[in-house]
Design a protein around this motif. Sequence first.
Motif, PDB file in Angstrom:
ATOM      1  N   PHE A 356     -12.580  -1.916  -1.769  1.00 53.80           N
ATOM      2  CA  PHE A 356     -12.655  -1.699  -0.324  1.00 53.80           C
ATOM      3  C   PHE A 356     -11.833  -2.738   0.428  1.00 53.80           C
ATOM      4  O   PHE A 356     -11.127  -2.411   1.400  1.00 53.80           O
ATOM      5  CB  PHE A 356     -14.126  -1.747   0.104  1.00 53.80           C
ATOM      6  N   ILE A 357     -11.896  -3.970  -0.005  1.00 48.45           N
ATOM      7  CA  ILE A 357     -11.111  -5.017   0.675  1.00 48.45           C
ATOM      8  C   ILE A 357      -9.631  -4.761   0.513  1.00 48.45           C
ATOM      9  O   ILE A 357      -8.845  -4.903   1.481  1.00 48.45           O
ATOM     10  CB  ILE A 357     -11.510  -6.395   0.109  1.00 48.45           C
ATOM     11  N   MET A 358      -9.196  -4.355  -0.671  1.00 47.30           N
ATOM     12  CA  MET A 358      -7.770  -4.047  -0.857  1.00 47.30           C
ATOM     13  C   MET A 358      -7.339  -2.858   0.001  1.00 47.30           C
ATOM     14  O   MET A 358      -6.237  -2.852   0.579  1.00 47.30           O
ATOM     15  CB  MET A 358      -7.515  -3.745  -2.341  1.00 47.30           C
ATOM     16  N   TYR A 359      -8.222  -1.833   0.105  1.00 46.34           N
ATOM     17  CA  TYR A 359      -7.887  -0.662   0.928  1.00 46.34           C
ATOM     18  C   TYR A 359      -7.724  -1.054   2.382  1.00 46.34           C
ATOM     19  O   TYR A 359      -6.777  -0.643   3.060  1.00 46.34           O
ATOM     20  CB  TYR A 359      -8.995   0.385   0.765  1.00 46.34           C
ATOM     21  N   MET A 360      -8.647  -1.850   2.919  1.00 47.83           N
ATOM     22  CA  MET A 360      -8.551  -2.265   4.323  1.00 47.83           C
ATOM     23  C   MET A 360      -7.314  -3.123   4.550  1.00 47.83           C
ATOM     24  O   MET A 360      -6.650  -3.023   5.600  1.00 47.83           O
ATOM     25  CB  MET A 360      -9.815  -3.050   4.703  1.00 47.83           C
ATOM     26  N   THR A 366      -0.095  -1.088   6.959  1.00 44.69           N
ATOM     27  CA  THR A 366       0.615   0.147   7.323  1.00 44.69           C
ATOM     28  C   THR A 366       0.646   0.328   8.833  1.00 44.69           C
ATOM     29  O   THR A 366       1.665   0.701   9.435  1.00 44.69           O
ATOM     30  CB  THR A 366      -0.060   1.346   6.655  1.00 44.69           C
ATOM     31  N   GLN A 367      -0.440   0.074   9.507  1.00 47.67           N
ATOM     32  CA  GLN A 367      -0.480   0.210  10.978  1.00 47.67           C
ATOM     33  C   GLN A 367       0.470  -0.761  11.647  1.00 47.67           C
ATOM     34  O   GLN A 367       1.149  -0.421  12.614  1.00 47.67           O
ATOM     35  CB  GLN A 367      -1.909  -0.009  11.462  1.00 47.67           C
ATOM     36  N   GLN A 368       0.531  -1.969  11.150  1.00 51.35           N
ATOM     37  CA  GLN A 368       1.445  -2.936  11.757  1.00 51.35           C
ATOM     38  C   GLN A 368       2.889  -2.503  11.600  1.00 51.35           C
ATOM     39  O   GLN A 368       3.727  -2.666  12.488  1.00 51.35           O
ATOM     40  CB  GLN A 368       1.229  -4.305  11.116  1.00 51.35           C
ATOM     41  N   LYS A 369       3.200  -1.878  10.412  1.00 53.94           N
ATOM     42  CA  LYS A 369       4.571  -1.414  10.189  1.00 53.94           C
ATOM     43  C   LYS A 369       4.930  -0.281  11.168  1.00 53.94           C
ATOM     44  O   LYS A 369       6.031  -0.245  11.726  1.00 53.94           O
ATOM     45  CB  LYS A 369       4.706  -0.939   8.745  1.00 53.94           C
TER      46      LYS A 369
END
Length: 423
Positions: A356-360, A366-369
């Motif tokens: 879960f931590i890796m997914y978040m 991705t959002q920042q990109k």
Amino acid sequence: MAPARWSRLSLILWLACLLPLAPARVAAGLYELNITTDGPTTTAAEVTILASLVAKDNGSLALRGNAHLYRFHWIHTPLRLTSKTEKDLSSTIRVVSSMPGDFPVSIWVTAADCWMCQPVARGSVVLPITEFLVGNLVVTQNTSLPWPSSYLTKTILKVSFLLHDPSNFFKTASFLYSWDFGDGTQMVTEDSMVYYNYSIIGTFTVKLKVVAEWEQAEPGSAKGVLQKTGDFSASLKLQETLRGIQVLGPTLIQTFQKMTVTLNFLGSPPLTVCWRLKPECLPLEEGECHPVSVASTAYNLTHIFRDPGDYCFSIRAENVISKAHQYHRIQVWPSSIQPAVFAFPCATLITVMLAFIMYMTLRNATQQKDMVENPEPPSGVRCCCQMCCGPFLLETPSEYLEIVRENHGLLPPLYKSVKTYTV
């Protein structure tokens, strides 16, 4: 004829000479000497030495009981001979020495009528003579222990000095005894026997100094006082009965938790300690548990409980003097997390949390990109940002006015036309 007669006569004489040797030759190697002495002794005191002729195989050979058939020969120099007696198949001598040392004495036995023949038996002994008193310290107690030189504390000990004086040399002497019991107690007595009580355990050395004085008339002079001394010692190991066992440890514990219990022995260190867990506090039977050797007054027990419940430590300690039993109750509760049962669920939970931590983390990246590639925000947000924050972000007012005009092209102009009227 004359030479023949002389040869026969010489043969007869030769046989006659051999007849006395016959018993000795036959007996040679079949007998032995038993030698005893009452030494060691002190200088100027008599020592008795006894030699007896016996068969080598414990008397199965018949010895002729006539003592006149055998002769005992002694070599005792430099000891001075005071007396010699022979009886049956034995001989006894008494000797005196004026100097200390170890003196060898030799004896051999031959036929009485042929003392230069081969010996029937021979033997020797070494006689120790000292210039000091000879004796022993004897320690006794009503209670006997199987350990050598071991005794009980707080029980009366009888310590005696036994003088070795077989010739009664010190019959007119007076004695003085100086005692040291090794625990700080000292005393001087005129009696060769004392009673003492040790109050603590340990190993002690009893030391005794003996002084003997007597008067002796010397030739051509008045009576003189002579003195002899002697130092003696004995090692004593004082033991104590096991008065009990003190148990120090928890009474409540969880499963899979290491527990340590300390045993303190009230008394002498026991030889063996035996313990076992039972559902009830009952004495241990013989062979019910494996004994452990202990050489001190403390011992640690360690155990890990795997099942909850009520338990009792049954403990037995013993030494050569006595035995002692003790019990220790303990309650075992189930632990909140038992590693053997929840090891796999815990590992699964940790794996899910890491995923879960890796997914978040990847989602935020991705959002920042996307925000960097498409910087144009939604219209409402852009308008609000530009209207509210634009004056502070633009470098000049003209740029601000130009942006306003582009965004609000349908708004009426900022000025009105002026109409002219002619009157």
